[in-house]
Design an enzyme around this catalytic site. Structure first.
Site, PDB file in Angstrom:
ATOM      1  N   CYS A 111       0.839  -1.208   0.000  1.00  0.00           N
ATOM      2  CA  CYS A 111       0.000   0.000   0.000  1.00  0.00           C
ATOM      3  C   CYS A 111       0.872   1.256   0.000  1.00  0.00           C
ATOM      4  O   CYS A 111       1.767   1.414   0.829  1.00  0.00           O
ATOM      5  CB  CYS A 111      -0.950  -0.089   1.191  1.00  0.00           C
ATOM      6  SG  CYS A 111      -1.206   1.387   2.119  1.00  0.00           S
TER       7      CYS A 111
ATOM      8  N   ALA B 144       0.015   4.542   0.392  1.00  0.00           N
ATOM      9  CA  ALA B 144      -0.222   5.513   1.472  1.00  0.00           C
ATOM     10  C   ALA B 144       0.392   5.027   2.802  1.00  0.00           C
ATOM     11  O   ALA B 144       0.711   5.845   3.671  1.00  0.00           O
ATOM     12  CB  ALA B 144      -1.721   5.740   1.639  1.00  0.00           C
ATOM     13  N   CYS B 145       0.580   3.709   2.923  1.00  0.00           N
ATOM     14  CA  CYS B 145       1.184   3.170   4.154  1.00  0.00           C
ATOM     15  C   CYS B 145       2.646   3.605   4.263  1.00  0.00           C
ATOM     16  O   CYS B 145       3.178   3.782   5.351  1.00  0.00           O
ATOM     17  CB  CYS B 145       1.097   1.647   4.184  1.00  0.00           C
ATOM     18  SG  CYS B 145      -0.596   1.054   4.175  1.00  0.00           S
ATOM     19  N   ARG B 146       3.275   3.795   3.100  1.00  0.00           N
ATOM     20  CA  ARG B 146       4.671   4.263   3.094  1.00  0.00           C
ATOM     21  C   ARG B 146       4.721   5.703   3.588  1.00  0.00           C
ATOM     22  O   ARG B 146       5.597   6.089   4.334  1.00  0.00           O
ATOM     23  CB  ARG B 146       5.238   4.223   1.669  1.00  0.00           C
ATOM     24  CG  ARG B 146       5.587   2.842   1.216  1.00  0.00           C
ATOM     25  CD  ARG B 146       6.259   2.916  -0.140  1.00  0.00           C
ATOM     26  NE  ARG B 146       5.603   2.031  -1.078  1.00  0.00           N
ATOM     27  CZ  ARG B 146       5.614   2.183  -2.392  1.00  0.00           C
ATOM     28  NH1 ARG B 146       6.249   3.187  -2.940  1.00  0.00           N
ATOM     29  NH2 ARG B 146       4.996   1.333  -3.164  1.00  0.00           N
TER      30      ARG B 146
END
Lengths: 177, 152
Positions: free
Chosen positions: A75, A77-79
């Site tokens: 994902c 946006a998780c980064r």
């Protein structure tokens, strides 16, 4: 007489449709946002084994505010939020907050790579194969973050990368009260 | 030899039966998954979607069915966690009743009004003063045709 009846009936029908329109525009939920049925409800209990082999359950953190984040290595946006959550963990865990990250629909190998790459050091565990924890929290996509108060009630939920401000506001409030 | 045939038959029947049960379970999973909206994809049901979360939901439906839960209980499980929007058809209760009943009621009322309007119009057009009486020429023609009929 008949004309009056038709006029009255027509007026009521038009007013009714106008009322529905106004309700839809001003009061009904935003069709673009996905409402959570879990706000102000007790957070669903779970027990997981973290990537470093420890067994943790949500119940054991009662009395502490919990930031529960759902993530996955694939994902994007998780980064974006990885370092934000880690920084908040570094700041607020010593003050009594708890940070838990549940990886969903991910392989153990990829999750561990992600953890190492972004230096995540809080409590991180994979969801089970069926995704019971994420389904119990009504997850619609990753990342999603739940703000659970000291009583174990879900107070707030974010969809997409969580912000430092939202966590700070919630945790400051919880830790001071 | 007889024992072997019997055992073979037993094995065949049990395999066939378990296959049928699995098919039935698959059908039930598909049927329930079709009633749920995929949370990560737009406009698709959980049944149609191949997203990871939709697969999780299908697996959860299967495990709940195996636990003996009914379709209603399973749908409620998802409504409790996701809210009512997870259902592809709104439930027939509360404000939703209006959504279910309004279109049919409006069509029915419109038909009723049209029916009474048309009936009223046809009655009006059949009023005696509105009917043109036959003239003498027409009456003579009718008389003539009637006489012809009587002769035949």
């Amino acid at each position: 007489m008949n004309r009056k009846v038709y006029f009255l009936g027509g007026s009521i029908a038009i007013l009714g449709l106008l009322g529905l329109l106004l309700y839809g525009v001003f009061y009904a939920s935003n069709p673009k946002s996905i409402p959570s049925a879990l706000i102000d409800k007790k957070a669903s209990a779970f027990t997981v084994t973290t990537f470093d082999g420890k067994t943790i359950s949500l119940e054991e953190f009662k009395g502490k505010p919990v930031i529960l984040n759902f993530w996955a290595s694939w994902c994007v946006a998780c980064r974006k939020e990885a370092h934000i959550i880690e920084a908040a963990h570094q700041k607020y865990t010593p003050q009594g907050a708890v940070f838990i990250g549940i990886a969903i629909n991910d392989t153990r190998e990829d999750s561990l790579k992600f953890i190492r790459r972004y230096g995540k050091s809080y409590k991180l565990a994979p969801d089970d194969k069926v995704g019971n924890i994420s389904l119990n929290y009504g997850i619609t996509a990753v990342p999603e973050t739940f703000f659970i108060d000291k009583e174990g009630i879900i107070r707030y939920k974010t969809l997409g990368a969580v912000t430092a401000d939202s966590m700070e506001e919630f945790l400051e409030n919880q830790l001071r009260s | 030899m007889k024992k072997l045939i019997f055992l073979g038959l037993l094995l065949f029947l049990s395999t066939a039966f378990s296959g049928l049960q699995a098919d039935e379970l698959d059908d039930q999973v598909r049927q329930i998954a079709h009633k749920l909206r995929c949370p990560t994809c737009q406009g698709l049901s959980v049944k149609e979607s191949e997203a990871g979360l939709a697969d999780n939901m299908k697996a959860k439906i299967r495990s709940l069915l195996e636990e003996g839960k009914t379709e209603e209980e399973i749908l409620q499980f998802f409504v409790d966690r996701y809210g009512e929007w997870i259902l592809r058809s709104p439930q027939m209760k509360g404000f939703n009743l209006l959504l279910w009943l309004a279109p049919g009621t409006l069509i029915f009322l419109t038909c009723l009004i049209l029916f009474f309007k048309m009936r009223q119009k046809s009655i009006t057009t059949l009023k005696p003063e509105a009917i043109n009486p036959l003239n003498e020429e027409e009456l003579a023609q009718i008389e003539k045709e009637l006489q012809n009929l009587n002769r035949n």
